[in-house]
Design a protein around this motif. Structure first.
Motif, mmCIF file in Angstrom:
data_model
loop_
_atom_site.group_PDB
_atom_site.id
_atom_site.type_symbol
_atom_site.label_atom_id
_atom_site.label_comp_id
_atom_site.label_asym_id
_atom_site.label_seq_id
_atom_site.Cartn_x
_atom_site.Cartn_y
_atom_site.Cartn_z
ATOM 1 N N ASP A 1 0.849 -1.186 0.000
ATOM 2 C CA ASP A 1 0.000 0.000 0.000
ATOM 3 C C ASP A 1 0.886 1.237 0.000
ATOM 4 O O ASP A 1 2.048 1.182 0.364
ATOM 5 C CB ASP A 1 -0.915 0.007 1.215
ATOM 6 C CG ASP A 1 -2.081 0.978 1.086
ATOM 7 O OD1 ASP A 1 -2.330 1.464 -0.029
ATOM 8 O OD2 ASP A 1 -2.741 1.229 2.099
ATOM 9 N N ILE A 2 0.303 2.374 -0.426
ATOM 10 C CA ILE A 2 1.010 3.646 -0.378
ATOM 11 C C ILE A 2 0.200 4.603 0.484
ATOM 12 O O ILE A 2 -1.006 4.440 0.658
ATOM 13 C CB ILE A 2 1.246 4.246 -1.776
ATOM 14 C CG1 ILE A 2 -0.074 4.578 -2.476
ATOM 15 C CG2 ILE A 2 2.089 3.324 -2.630
ATOM 16 C CD1 ILE A 2 0.098 5.364 -3.745
ATOM 17 N N GLY A 3 0.881 5.612 1.058
ATOM 18 C CA GLY A 3 0.219 6.593 1.921
ATOM 19 C C GLY A 3 -0.624 7.556 1.104
ATOM 20 O O GLY A 3 -0.475 7.647 -0.112
ATOM 21 N N PRO A 4 -1.519 8.287 1.673
ATOM 22 C CA PRO A 4 -1.849 8.376 3.095
ATOM 23 C C PRO A 4 -2.635 7.166 3.570
ATOM 24 O O PRO A 4 -3.409 6.591 2.840
ATOM 25 C CB PRO A 4 -2.709 9.634 3.175
ATOM 26 C CG PRO A 4 -3.321 9.773 1.825
ATOM 27 C CD PRO A 4 -2.318 9.207 0.865
ATOM 28 N N PHE A 5 -2.379 6.806 4.813
ATOM 29 C CA PHE A 5 -3.019 5.621 5.395
ATOM 30 C C PHE A 5 -4.214 5.980 6.212
ATOM 31 O O PHE A 5 -4.387 6.983 6.746
ATOM 32 C CB PHE A 5 -2.004 4.855 6.248
ATOM 33 C CG PHE A 5 -0.812 4.415 5.452
ATOM 34 C CD1 PHE A 5 -0.936 3.429 4.510
ATOM 35 C CD2 PHE A 5 0.410 5.034 5.631
ATOM 36 C CE1 PHE A 5 0.158 3.042 3.766
ATOM 37 C CE2 PHE A 5 1.501 4.641 4.888
ATOM 38 C CZ PHE A 5 1.389 3.654 3.959
#
Length: 81
Positions: A77-81
């Motif tokens: 996954d990539i941010g934003p979380f």
């Protein structure tokens, strides 16, 4: 494991047909990112709203999974979380 990566490129994989199992299927267009993580270039297809928030050259937070034996990286996954 959380690391920082740099977005190298954004592009769209166009709709295409590919062989899956016993028949050709139509695969819809996808947004893709090429991200540089620990001097490795990885590809990832995020959800649309995350794809729209990043630009080429941005520094982003990434969750990666490291392979047990060969140290292979995979983006989860990539941010934003």
């Amino acid at each position: 494991m959380r690391v920082t990566g740099h977005v190298k490129r954004k592009w769209v994989i166009p709709e295409h047909r590919e062989w899956q199992g016993k028949a050709y299927v139509t695969v819809l267009a996808k947004n893709a990112l090429e991200v540089n993580v620990e001097n490795r270039s990885l590809q990832f297809c995020p959800v649309a709203w995350k794809y729209d928030r990043v630009n080429e050259g941005d520094e982003i937070d990434i969750v990666v999974q490291r392979g047990r034996f060969e140290g292979e990286l995979r983006i989860l996954d990539i941010g934003p979380f």
